[in-house]
Scaffold this motif. Sequence first.
Motif, PDB file in Angstrom:
ATOM      1  N   CYS A 170       0.815  -1.218   0.000  1.00  0.00           N
ATOM      2  CA  CYS A 170       0.000   0.000   0.000  1.00  0.00           C
ATOM      3  C   CYS A 170       0.848   1.268   0.000  1.00  0.00           C
ATOM      4  O   CYS A 170       0.534   2.235  -0.713  1.00  0.00           O
ATOM      5  CB  CYS A 170      -0.938  -0.012   1.206  1.00  0.00           C
ATOM      6  N   THR A 171       1.922   1.295   0.797  1.00  0.00           N
ATOM      7  CA  THR A 171       2.766   2.490   0.823  1.00  0.00           C
ATOM      8  C   THR A 171       3.507   2.667  -0.501  1.00  0.00           C
ATOM      9  O   THR A 171       3.713   3.798  -0.957  1.00  0.00           O
ATOM     10  CB  THR A 171       3.771   2.430   1.985  1.00  0.00           C
ATOM     11  N   GLU A 172       3.893   1.564  -1.127  1.00  0.00           N
ATOM     12  CA  GLU A 172       4.534   1.646  -2.444  1.00  0.00           C
ATOM     13  C   GLU A 172       3.602   2.335  -3.442  1.00  0.00           C
ATOM     14  O   GLU A 172       4.021   3.195  -4.229  1.00  0.00           O
ATOM     15  CB  GLU A 172       4.879   0.233  -2.924  1.00  0.00           C
ATOM     16  N   GLU A 173       2.330   1.970  -3.408  1.00  0.00           N
ATOM     17  CA  GLU A 173       1.374   2.545  -4.364  1.00  0.00           C
ATOM     18  C   GLU A 173       1.048   3.992  -4.019  1.00  0.00           C
ATOM     19  O   GLU A 173       0.873   4.823  -4.906  1.00  0.00           O
ATOM     20  CB  GLU A 173       0.088   1.700  -4.359  1.00  0.00           C
ATOM     21  N   ALA A 174       0.963   4.300  -2.719  1.00  0.00           N
ATOM     22  CA  ALA A 174       0.595   5.660  -2.314  1.00  0.00           C
ATOM     23  C   ALA A 174       1.738   6.654  -2.487  1.00  0.00           C
ATOM     24  O   ALA A 174       1.502   7.838  -2.741  1.00  0.00           O
ATOM     25  CB  ALA A 174       0.140   5.645  -0.851  1.00  0.00           C
ATOM     26  N   VAL A 175       2.995   6.183  -2.359  1.00  0.00           N
ATOM     27  CA  VAL A 175       4.147   7.089  -2.375  1.00  0.00           C
ATOM     28  C   VAL A 175       4.868   7.087  -3.715  1.00  0.00           C
ATOM     29  O   VAL A 175       5.338   8.136  -4.185  1.00  0.00           O
ATOM     30  CB  VAL A 175       5.137   6.691  -1.248  1.00  0.00           C
TER      31      VAL A 175
END
Length: 597
Positions: free
Chosen positions: A94-99
């Motif tokens: 999720c953080t990979e996609e959001a950032v």
Amino acid sequence: MTDQEPTYKDAEERNYELENRIRNLVWTVSGDYTLDIRPDTALFRKSAHIAVYDGVKQGGLAKYFDQDAVSMYLLKKVYCHADQAELLNTAQICTEEAVGWRLDAEREGIRRLREMAYNDVLDQDFKKLSGYPLGRLRLALLREKLDGSWKGTREIQEQLESVHALRKVQTTEELIRGIDDLYNRMVDPHFSKSLDDVLAVTAEELTEFSWKDLLNEDAENASVETVLQKLTDSMTSLEAEEEQDLQEKESGREERAEKKKIIVAGPEEMSRMYSFVERNFGRSYLAPAEQNRRNYQMCRGIHAGCRLYYTDGILDSPVIKNNQYVLAEKICRDNRKKYKEQYTLVNRNIRVLADMLRKALVLRDEDQFVRADHGKIVPSQLWKPGRSEDSRLFIRKMKSDSCDFAVDLLLDASGSQRKRQSDVALQAFMISEALSELDIPVRVMSFCTFWNYTVLRRFREYDEDRAANQNIFSFTTSSGNRDGLAVRAIGNDLLQREEKNKILIVLSDGKPNDTLLNRPGAENPEPYRGRRAILDTGTEIRSLRRNHVAVLGVFVGDETELQAEKKIFGKDFAYIRSIRGFSNTVGRYLLRQIEDE
């Protein structure tokens, strides 16, 4: 020795240089030179591209979101029995996609670095990632970004679309909700706590828990701060978290779920467990000796190692007014609001149900005449002496007792009922109100299981005033459910009543599912889910029926779980599709019980 010493020093210097390089990257990207960074130099030796990209991404997370808030959410989710490795893998996706897309837009060189890091992941970790669902989703995301577009199965495509939605998140709260939603859908669809419940965990509760099983460190270093730092360091990594569970993903879905539910607590935590339950569910209304007697009597067989806990709830008997207390107040307000919104419909159901039962009880009040061996002689039967063994030559008038009934109402208060808790409260309120109107003794209790405690929450006692029915609106849901033990405990009390006719009504979703606690050096409750739990609950129901207790299951779950409900209750269960038909559905069953008696 002289040949080895420079090599050692060179390695130390290289590690120091690597750490500084990664720190500088994180600080440069985030713009925050106060961040406490602990670079993973071992990962750098495995893949420089992955290590550097992870550092860049960590800086991006700190820049765009509140990294501490996300880490604290992860800690609380693990505390609430989420699988640590799977949760971290979810957070990484999720953080990979959001950032990632934000970094691409700001710094042109990052895209090339990311591609090299992705290729290294595919080269080195393909086999490991392909062995479990989150790993396969991660592979699909890597291929999609490297190839521009990538087609997989429909299931993978749907998962990709849900992850892509995280590109639009603007706040930390939205990112946390995205992580929580993906974990609950892909890893543990039956996770017992809502996001609000998870975030409501207090700092005191976190501090009192033992975290040593989550770290490869000595117990004295296993503090909340240590675990929090570990979660923070791992959250943005492309390196998939490895635990034994992830190597056993192909051993069967149910077996995996059981292992994932096991949390290890040391002896010190066990000594604190009672006080923790007390603070979060309210004080027990039983004396310790009586509670121990009941545990000895009830917690046997499949329930060995379990405990019963009787309480009037955190709102009525709080130890402290903590976050759990505040949450219970909010839920109570929500339940009352739902009642006010549906006031007319609810009260119509109460009147209809009460009228149906009143008519049946009036019929029971009428005098009945039965043949007997004494009473008023019947001339037409005088031919029988010497010709028939039937000695019933007389007729007797029998007086019926319409109020010779006692009813127990048992509510499933497990976390899977969260989305229906206001509906369950309203249904219980309607039944209790109708029975109270007819002066039929009724007790209302709920049950859920936290650690190895099955918590039985009392809303009203059999002979309390009708006003006690208002307590039902403080109904809340939490954790798991050990249905068989709850039915055994409630049924035992009902059997002690003097009334001739006894009825147990169970409002549940047909999914017995207990969260397990594995206690070193102590007796552990057996896994309680699936077929094993359904058979046990059904056995307890049949035992009560053999003892002349009428048992009705009121099904308030999803239609997909109907088969389990049928196995538990047999033909005596009611499926409530809508509150509008509630009184007729439940009323027909109760009428049958009254008429049969």
